[in-house]
Design an enzyme around this catalytic site. Structure first.
Site, short mmCIF file in Angstrom:
data_model
loop_
_atom_site.label_atom_id
_atom_site.label_comp_id
_atom_site.label_asym_id
_atom_site.label_seq_id
_atom_site.Cartn_x
_atom_site.Cartn_y
_atom_site.Cartn_z
N GLU A 87 0.89 -1.18 0.00
CA GLU A 87 0.00 0.00 0.00
C GLU A 87 0.92 1.21 0.00
OE1 GLU A 87 -3.29 0.16 -0.03
OE2 GLU A 87 -3.98 -1.82 0.59
N CYS A 145 -2.28 9.46 2.17
CA CYS A 145 -1.94 8.81 0.90
C CYS A 145 -2.96 9.19 -0.16
CB CYS A 145 -1.85 7.31 1.07
SG CYS A 145 -3.30 6.61 1.85
P1 NAD Z 1 8.05 5.54 4.78
O1 NAD Z 1 8.09 4.77 3.51
O2 NAD Z 1 9.18 6.43 5.10
O3 NAD Z 1 7.96 4.52 6.02
C1 NAD Z 1 6.86 3.63 6.16
C2 NAD Z 1 7.27 2.45 7.01
O4 NAD Z 1 8.19 1.64 6.28
C3 NAD Z 1 7.97 2.82 8.32
O5 NAD Z 1 7.51 1.96 9.34
C4 NAD Z 1 9.45 2.55 8.00
O6 NAD Z 1 10.22 2.23 9.12
C5 NAD Z 1 9.32 1.34 7.08
N1 NAD Z 1 10.44 1.15 6.16
C6 NAD Z 1 11.03 2.07 5.38
N2 NAD Z 1 11.98 1.51 4.61
C7 NAD Z 1 11.99 0.18 4.92
C8 NAD Z 1 12.75 -0.94 4.47
N3 NAD Z 1 13.68 -0.82 3.54
N4 NAD Z 1 12.47 -2.15 5.00
C9 NAD Z 1 11.50 -2.31 5.92
N5 NAD Z 1 10.76 -1.27 6.41
C10 NAD Z 1 11.00 -0.05 5.90
O7 NAD Z 1 6.65 6.34 4.78
P2 NAD Z 1 6.11 7.44 5.81
O8 NAD Z 1 6.84 8.72 5.62
O9 NAD Z 1 5.99 6.87 7.18
O10 NAD Z 1 4.60 7.61 5.28
C11 NAD Z 1 4.23 8.38 4.18
C12 NAD Z 1 4.11 7.52 2.93
O11 NAD Z 1 3.23 6.42 3.14
C13 NAD Z 1 3.51 8.30 1.78
O12 NAD Z 1 4.18 7.94 0.59
C14 NAD Z 1 2.07 7.82 1.74
O13 NAD Z 1 1.42 7.98 0.50
C15 NAD Z 1 2.23 6.39 2.11
N6 NAD Z 1 1.01 5.81 2.63
C16 NAD Z 1 0.32 4.95 1.84
C17 NAD Z 1 -0.89 4.43 2.28
C18 NAD Z 1 -1.69 3.50 1.41
O14 NAD Z 1 -2.58 2.85 1.95
N7 NAD Z 1 -1.44 3.40 0.12
C19 NAD Z 1 -1.39 4.78 3.54
C20 NAD Z 1 -0.64 5.65 4.34
C21 NAD Z 1 0.56 6.16 3.86
#
Ligand code: NAD
Length: 512
Positions: free
Chosen positions: A268, A302
């Site tokens: 997602e 998102c």
């Molecule tokens: P992010 O990608 O920085 O982090 C999200 C999560 O992923 C965190 O828990 C982080 O620790 C983990 N993570 C990051 N890199 C990783 C890796 N290589 N391996 C394992 N875990 C890893 O995102 P953010 O800044 O927390 O949130 C914003 C983003 O999330 C935006 O792009 C938004 O659109 C997206 N988002 C999408 C949805 C959806 O349902 N499509 C919902 C909410 C947020």
């Protein structure tokens, strides 16, 4: 704009929320002796909230091992009995809705109304999952062989690993967990490093429910940590499904790692959502829909509306109205009554917003309002911005990626085919909308939008849990919540039962 609260006011709000959810405030006092630690801060004031003891790769592996053991017991509990766990969790979330919302407000900067809405979503999905616990149904179909029964059945999958983002710190966890638990799985959660406290609050209520219904220990652990701990979980072969919510960047890292070990993945990822406003639209309704979707949650959903595609005949007038509405938005601490736009999560988001605005201008855009920082004299470590509206000459490069901040780009179109081409002409495919009073336009949009969510006469954000949530293309293709999503947390088996006393082979094959 009003003055920001004191550090003490934020600490008091947090402490009361944590305590009521069963989390000791002392979790924030991890000393230098802790093997690993993680800072906690509030975007409202930028203040430090303390330091949390974090997991190491070793402790994460131990929790995953315990979850795998718990799964071995949990899968044998009848699904309707597993439903009792999510039912109780939902009740506790109902009793502590405001308490958990307080933690979300402090940690993610959401207004109390939006934070409470997030908890309501959790309650809703618990009710949904309870019903689902009696509906994990397979199909039977006629066998081509006499005296044979042919059916498809669904079975618990194993350990599910959930990775969540800061902006929906708890709801996304519940979409996965409520369904995974009734499906018979254990769930290991690696919440965002920016929102661990809300996660601990939500998980504490689930742990309480689990103890009350006698669920096996270790069924629903939380891993506290950053990307490295997420990565450790992603690589762990005991984790049958990784459901990861976050940026496209994160998905690009996580997807291949899970694929390499033939695990399942549910992604997602980021959106870059567009809305078309047709000449026949109810302009007042469209205006409200656009402003909420673009500026609400400070552009940090998102599903936030980022690209507005307006018919050229109404564009000037409509854009003027948006700019006028933006000027009435009250920006400030979400703890203040009447505030609609809270802070950005951190300095990185602010920098990304400024860089995008600069790029937009270099690509021919004109910033019509917003973009500037406010309240920074008060608290330089907090990042509040005026939501921006930028008129673009066409859909340029800056509009092709998601900047997680409140920037609304506006372009015009002359006919619906052109609007759809602009709309679908980005790499992401999460949410979309059209504002129109013409049936033919709305039907064409619904069949041609390439997104997982397509709405008519409402904005791109604010989904309900009853329908599947997720998007196409770089958004990752995953679906959570909604009608069929339970299947992601189960494995399907096809069973053939022979009660004929003979051994006829399929397709008429003869052997022996
Ligand atoms: P992010 O990608 O920085 O982090 C999200 C999560 O992923 C965190 O828990 C982080 O620790 C983990 N993570 C990051 N890199 C990783 C890796 N290589 N391996 C394992 N875990 C890893 O995102 P953010 O800044 O927390 O949130 C914003 C983003 O999330 C935006 O792009 C938004 O659109 C997206 N988002 C999408 C949805 C959806 O349902 N499509 C919902 C909410 C947020």
């Amino acid at each position: 704009m009003t003055a920001l609260p004191t550090d003490q006011a934020i600490t008091d709000l947090l402490t009361s929320g944590l305590k009521a959810c069963g989390v000791e405030a002392s979790v924030l006092n991890a000393g230098p002796g802790a093997p690993a630690s993680l800072p906690a801060r509030s975007p409202i004031t930028g203040q430090s909230l303390g330091t949390l003891a974090a997991d190491t790769k070793e402790s994460a592996a131990e929790k995953i091992a315990a979850a795998a053991e718990a799964f071995a017991d949990w899968r044998d509990v009848p699904a309707p009995a597993r439903g009792q766990l999510v039912q109780r969790w939902g009740q506790l979330l109902g009793e502590h809705k405001e308490d958990l919302a307080k933690i979300i407000t402090v940690e993610a900067g959401k207004t109390p109304s939006e934070a409470a809405g997030e908890v309501q979503e959790m309650i809703d999905v618990c009710e949904f999952a309870l019903g689902q616990s009696r509906q994990l149904w397979g199909k039977t179909m006629p066998s081509e062989r006499p005296g044979h029964k042919l059916m498809e059945t669904w079975h618990p999958l194993g350990v599910v690993g959930v990775i969540s983002a800061f902006n929906f710190p708890v709801a996304v966890y519940s979409w996965n967990t409520a369904l995974a638990l009734v499906a018979g799985d254990a769930v290991v959660w690696k919440p965002s490093e920016n929102a661990v406290l809300a996660a601990l609050g939500a998980q504490s209520l689930l742990a309480q429910a689990a103890a009350e219904v006698g669920a096996p220990e270790g069924l629903v652990p939380v891993l506290v940590g950053g990307r490295d701990i997420g990565d450790a979980m992603v690589r762990d072969e005991r984790v049958a499904l990784v459901s990861a919510t976050g940026s496209v960047r994160m998905g690009r890292e996580v997807g291949p790692v899970v694929a390499e070990r033939f695990g399942r993945v549910l992604l997602e990822l980021g959106g870059n959502n567009g809305a078309i406003v047709a000449p026949s639209a109810d302009i007042d309704l469209a205006l409200r829909g656009v402003v909420f979707a673009a500026a609400g949650t400070a552009g940090q959903r998102c599903t936030t509306l980022r690209r507005l595609i307006v018919h050229e005949s109404i564009a000037d007038d409509f854009v003027d109205k948006i700019v006028a509405a933006y000027k009435t938005l009250s920006i400030g601490s979400p703890t203040e009554d009447g505030v609609l736009v809270g802070p950005l999560i951190n300095e990185g988001s602010y920098d990304a917003m400024q860089a995008a605005l600069k790029q937009a201008e270099s690509e021919g855009g004109t910033v019509l309002c917003g973009g500037g920082r406010v309240l920074d004299d008060d608290r330089p470590e907090a990042h509040y911005v005026e939501p921006a509206v930028v008129r673009m000459p066409a859909q340029t490069a800056v509009m092709e990626s998601e900047t997680f901040a409140p920037i609304l780009y506006v372009v015009t179109y002359s006919d619906l085919d052109e609007a759809l081409e602009i709309h679908n002409g980005v790499p992401q495919g999460l949410s979309s909308a059209i504002f129109t009073s013409e049936l033919a336009e709305s039907e064409k949009f619904l069949s041609r939008s390439d997104c997982g969510i397509a709405n008519v006469n409402i904005g791109t954000s604010g989904a309900e849990i009853g329908g599947a949530f997720g998007g196409e293309k770089e958004t990752g293709g995953g679906r959570e919540s909604g009608t069929d999503s339970w299947k992601a947390y189960m494995r399907q088996a096809t069973n053939t039962v022979n009660y004929s006393g003979e051994l006829p082979l399929a397709q008429g094959v003869e052997f022996l």
